[in-house]
Design a protein around this motif. Structure first.
Motif, PDB file in Angstrom:
ATOM      1  N   LEU A   1     -63.214 -28.631  29.055  1.00 15.97           N
ATOM      2  CA  LEU A   1     -62.475 -29.578  29.712  1.00 15.97           C
ATOM      3  C   LEU A   1     -63.468 -30.745  30.132  1.00 15.97           C
ATOM      4  O   LEU A   1     -62.985 -31.868  29.522  1.00 15.97           O
ATOM      5  CB  LEU A   1     -61.999 -28.975  30.780  1.00 15.97           C
ATOM      6  N   PHE A   2     -64.341 -30.796  30.547  1.00 17.30           N
ATOM      7  CA  PHE A   2     -65.543 -32.146  31.234  1.00 17.30           C
ATOM      8  C   PHE A   2     -65.927 -32.108  29.997  1.00 17.30           C
ATOM      9  O   PHE A   2     -66.700 -33.321  30.372  1.00 17.30           O
ATOM     10  CB  PHE A   2     -66.737 -31.579  32.163  1.00 17.30           C
ATOM     11  N   PHE A   3     -66.579 -31.590  29.015  1.00 18.67           N
ATOM     12  CA  PHE A   3     -67.103 -31.989  27.270  1.00 18.67           C
ATOM     13  C   PHE A   3     -66.433 -32.380  27.063  1.00 18.67           C
ATOM     14  O   PHE A   3     -67.071 -33.741  26.950  1.00 18.67           O
ATOM     15  CB  PHE A   3     -67.099 -30.478  26.433  1.00 18.67           C
ATOM     16  N   LEU A   4     -65.250 -32.110  27.336  1.00 18.47           N
ATOM     17  CA  LEU A   4     -64.080 -33.374  25.914  1.00 18.47           C
ATOM     18  C   LEU A   4     -63.700 -34.607  27.061  1.00 18.47           C
ATOM     19  O   LEU A   4     -63.922 -35.328  26.340  1.00 18.47           O
ATOM     20  CB  LEU A   4     -62.495 -32.759  25.896  1.00 18.47           C
ATOM     21  N   VAL A   5     -64.144 -34.331  28.440  1.00 21.66           N
ATOM     22  CA  VAL A   5     -63.115 -35.557  29.175  1.00 21.66           C
ATOM     23  C   VAL A   5     -65.278 -36.770  29.005  1.00 21.66           C
ATOM     24  O   VAL A   5     -64.350 -37.458  28.523  1.00 21.66           O
ATOM     25  CB  VAL A   5     -63.250 -35.270  30.332  1.00 21.66           C
ATOM     26  N   ASN A   6     -65.704 -36.360  28.985  1.00 18.60           N
ATOM     27  CA  ASN A   6     -67.563 -37.036  28.291  1.00 18.60           C
ATOM     28  C   ASN A   6     -66.769 -37.735  27.101  1.00 18.60           C
ATOM     29  O   ASN A   6     -67.674 -39.306  27.154  1.00 18.60           O
ATOM     30  CB  ASN A   6     -68.353 -35.934  28.919  1.00 18.60           C
TER      31      ASN A   6
ATOM     32  N   VAL B   1     -73.895 -37.787  19.976  1.00 19.20           N
ATOM     33  CA  VAL B   1     -74.103 -36.259  20.141  1.00 19.20           C
ATOM     34  C   VAL B   1     -74.881 -36.341  21.393  1.00 19.20           C
ATOM     35  O   VAL B   1     -75.035 -35.128  21.498  1.00 19.20           O
ATOM     36  CB  VAL B   1     -75.032 -36.710  18.717  1.00 19.20           C
ATOM     37  N   ALA B   2     -76.452 -37.468  21.399  1.00 24.59           N
ATOM     38  CA  ALA B   2     -77.412 -36.895  23.198  1.00 24.59           C
ATOM     39  C   ALA B   2     -76.411 -36.786  24.066  1.00 24.59           C
ATOM     40  O   ALA B   2     -76.698 -36.563  24.879  1.00 24.59           O
ATOM     41  CB  ALA B   2     -77.549 -38.057  23.174  1.00 24.59           C
ATOM     42  N   SER B   3     -74.528 -37.796  23.643  1.00 20.12           N
ATOM     43  CA  SER B   3     -74.095 -37.490  25.583  1.00 20.12           C
ATOM     44  C   SER B   3     -73.753 -35.919  25.082  1.00 20.12           C
ATOM     45  O   SER B   3     -73.514 -35.663  26.369  1.00 20.12           O
ATOM     46  CB  SER B   3     -73.000 -38.644  25.548  1.00 20.12           C
ATOM     47  N   CYS B   4     -72.862 -35.303  24.139  1.00 19.20           N
ATOM     48  CA  CYS B   4     -72.263 -34.143  24.179  1.00 19.20           C
ATOM     49  C   CYS B   4     -73.574 -32.907  24.678  1.00 19.20           C
ATOM     50  O   CYS B   4     -73.396 -32.746  25.681  1.00 19.20           O
ATOM     51  CB  CYS B   4     -71.687 -33.794  23.130  1.00 19.20           C
TER      52      CYS B   4
END
Length: 293
Positions: A32-37, A68-71
């Motif tokens: 969930l928060f991976f996608l929100v990010n 990519v770095a963010s994820c």
């Protein structure tokens, strides 16, 4: 009337998705928060491009490399919680983040039209503001089973408790601030940033948020957390949640937009929905790891 139904429907879907992701399993919380990010960091980049036109000149390598770095940063905070056939998700995220963050400036120098430390700084601030914060939230979810509750460690304690409390306290603070501000609000809080906020509403919302947490914690919540933790977490959510809302409002005002995005009909974008959580989470993480572990 149509706008009301649109806002209500999107709010119900939002709540259902949030509760499902938070409560189902640790992996759905991470997802969930991976996608929100993923979406929130892109909204941040859009705001920066509106604030400073020079940011439009970054290379595609820079733009996608930071994404990519963010994820990868959010993945890195999962540690050893999710193990694949090759390695843990946290290990893969950690090394992906390190590689991209080390190579990114070099790619910017070679591929960008004009090398700019300022643009790298904007990207670094976005990673710190959004990705690290969501990563800390994921860490709170995954490490909560190690928290000492009522003098002993209980492995069966729900790991989603503290993240969910933060979200609920922020919602209570916002709701109470709106109600009190509508009833007795007279003094502008930060008129240059958010003209509708009042000092009476903001302070009243914070006080009532802590009061509600204290009442619930005293009568029903001590089976999960000691009373002082209910009060402290509510105070953190109220104070830093309000600051997070003002910070994002300042960014939008500088960018000249009303909402950070339009992914949620009638409610704006991901940054609009999670701005308070972004600033409250790091301070909650510090409190939890300092006083509750």
């Amino acid at each position: 009337m149509k706008t009301f139904f649109t806002r209500t429907a999107s709010a119900l879907v939002f709540v259902a998705v949030m509760l499902g992701g938070i409560l189902w399993t640790p992996f759905t919380f991470f997802l969930l928060f991976f996608l929100v990010n993923f979406f929130a960091i892109q909204e941040y980049f859009k705001l920066i491009r509106l604030i400073d036109k020079d940011y439009n000149e970054v290379s595609a390598w820079h733009r996608y490399g930071v994404l990519v770095a963010s994820c990868a940063i959010v993945m890195a905070f999962t540690g050893e919680a999710f193990v694949t056939t090759l390695a843990s998700l946290g290990f893969l995220g950690w090394w992906t983040a390190v590689i991209f963050l080390l190579v990114l400036p070099m790619g910017e120098i070679l591929l960008g039209k004009d090398f700019s430390l300022k643009n790298i700084g904007y990207s670094a601030l976005g990673l710190l503001y959004i990705s690290v914060s969501f990563g800390l939230l994921v860490d709170l979810r995954l490490s909560s089973s190690m928290i000492t509750f009522i003098g002993h460690t209980t492995g069966g304690q729900p790991g989603w408790l503290i993240p969910l409390l933060l979200i609920c306290f922020i919602w209570i603070n916002d709701t109470m601030a709106y109600i009190i501000g509508s009833l007795i609000g007279r003094t502008p809080f930060f008129p240059s940033i958010s003209p509708k906020k009042t000092t009476e509403g903001s302070v009243g919302g914070m006080i009532l948020c802590v009061a509600v947490a204290g009442i619930f914690g005293h009568y029903w919540g001590q089976q999960w957390l000691d009373l002082q933790h209910w009060l402290a977490l509510a105070g953190i959510a109220a104070i830093f949640g309000t600051a997070g809302d003002l910070l994002e409002s300042k960014l939008k005002r500088m960018a000249g937009v009303k909402d950070s995005g339009n992914i949620m009909p009638g409610h704006g974008g991901f940054l609009d929905r999670f701005d308070s959580l972004l600033l409250a989470t790091p301070f909650a993480w510090i409190y939890v790891h300092s006083f509750m572990m």
